[in-house]
Design a protein around this motif. Structure first.
Motif, short mmCIF file in Angstrom:
data_model
loop_
_atom_site.label_atom_id
_atom_site.label_comp_id
_atom_site.label_asym_id
_atom_site.label_seq_id
_atom_site.Cartn_x
_atom_site.Cartn_y
_atom_site.Cartn_z
N LEU A 1 0.81 -1.23 0.00
CA LEU A 1 0.00 0.00 0.00
C LEU A 1 0.84 1.28 0.00
O LEU A 1 0.53 2.21 -0.75
N PRO A 2 1.91 1.37 0.80
CA PRO A 2 2.73 2.59 0.73
C PRO A 2 3.34 2.82 -0.65
O PRO A 2 3.38 3.95 -1.14
N PRO B 1 5.27 4.50 11.91
CA PRO B 1 3.83 4.56 11.60
C PRO B 1 3.53 5.32 10.31
O PRO B 1 2.46 5.17 9.72
N ILE B 2 4.51 6.11 9.84
CA ILE B 2 4.31 6.89 8.60
C ILE B 2 4.55 6.04 7.36
O ILE B 2 4.04 6.34 6.28
N LYS B 3 5.30 4.95 7.49
CA LYS B 3 5.60 4.04 6.36
C LYS B 3 6.21 4.80 5.19
O LYS B 3 5.78 4.67 4.04
N THR B 4 7.22 5.60 5.46
CA THR B 4 7.87 6.42 4.44
C THR B 4 8.46 5.55 3.32
O THR B 4 9.09 4.54 3.57
N VAL B 5 8.22 5.99 2.08
CA VAL B 5 8.77 5.31 0.90
C VAL B 5 9.95 6.13 0.39
O VAL B 5 9.84 7.34 0.19
N GLU B 6 11.08 5.47 0.17
CA GLU B 6 12.28 6.16 -0.32
C GLU B 6 12.87 5.40 -1.50
O GLU B 6 13.11 4.20 -1.42
N VAL B 7 13.09 6.12 -2.60
CA VAL B 7 13.75 5.52 -3.76
C VAL B 7 15.26 5.66 -3.55
O VAL B 7 15.81 6.75 -3.60
N ILE B 8 15.91 4.54 -3.30
CA ILE B 8 17.35 4.52 -3.04
C ILE B 8 18.14 4.52 -4.34
O ILE B 8 19.17 5.17 -4.47
#
Length: 237
Positions: free
Chosen positions: A10-11, A105-112
């Motif tokens: 979902l994130p 809890p924020i479920k941050t998405v990061e493109v590495i």
């Protein structure tokens, strides 16, 4: 509580939708597929980096150059030798890497790492099959990364639509069912009766079978059934 691969879905889905992509899960075994115009992105979701994940990513390169591994954000940070080796390997193979902060809890998405490839490995036939499955799915009833669970295929989704239409009519001909559900394959779906949901009452007359009634009353694909019941109600009105 132990994390699951579905928590990654979902994130990442939201991340790509926010930048204009249409996203669906479990498309021809791909955990997540995102499409915007002629751009296709495939993500494979895993709770840890592994050889199995690498094999899957290499297979997806035959479909698109935009392939990402999606794994949880490393708890020990990005400066460990193990993490640097993962990034170095994926970079050498022209594959992308995305992390999700499952520990937040924020479920941050990061493109590495962005995939970059001057060469093309695409198998056009396989890509066309993938595109067709994606475009024929109206809803996203699958959660990417799920195992040992029935997958909502485009054919099943069309069958659910026909089932909801027939249910509203009680007994009807394929022509009348097609008129309210607007599905070109209505007659074929009723005739083949792949899931056993339909009962042939006589020549050109169908009704919902006991198995079909059981499916309608079950919790299986509840959101999909509710969507199409409402769709049929609106068309009938």
């Amino acid at each position: 509580m132990k994390s699951s691969e579905t928590e990654l879905y979902l994130p990442v889905k939201t991340f790509f939708e926010d930048i204009g992509f249409s996203v669906k899960g479990e498309v021809k075994s791909c955990d997540l597929m995102a499409v915007r115009e002629d751009i296709i992105i495939i993500c494979e979701l895993k709770l840890s980096f592994s050889l199995k994940l690498l094999y899957q990513l290499m297979d997806r390169k035959a479909l698109t150059e935009n392939v990402y591994a999606v794994i949880p954000r490393p708890k020990k940070g990005h400066n460990t030798k193990e993490w640097k080796n993962i990034v170095k390997l994926l970079k050498a193979l022209d594959m992308g890497l995305i992390t999700v902060a499952l520990d937040s809890p924020i479920k941050t998405v990061e493109v590495i790492l962005e995939p970059f490839d001057g060469k093309s490995y695409k198998n056009k036939k396989r890509q066309d099959i993938l595109k067709n499955e994606f475009s024929n799915r109206i809803l996203d009833g699958n959660m990417g990364g799920v195992n040992r669970k029935k997958i909502l295929t485009a054919y099943m989704e069309k069958s659910i639509l026909v089932l909801c239409a027939l249910d509203s009519l009680v007994k009807s001909s394929p022509k009348n069912v097609k008129a309210i559900c607007n599905e070109d394959k209505t007659a074929t779906i009723l005739l083949n009766n792949v899931y056993g949901w339909f009962l042939r009452e006589g020549k050109g007359v169908y009704s919902v079978s006991d198995k079909g009634r059981e499916f309608l009353n079950s919790c299986e694909y509840k959101d999909v059934k509710e969507y199409y019941k409402k769709y049929i109600e609106d068309r009938v009105l």
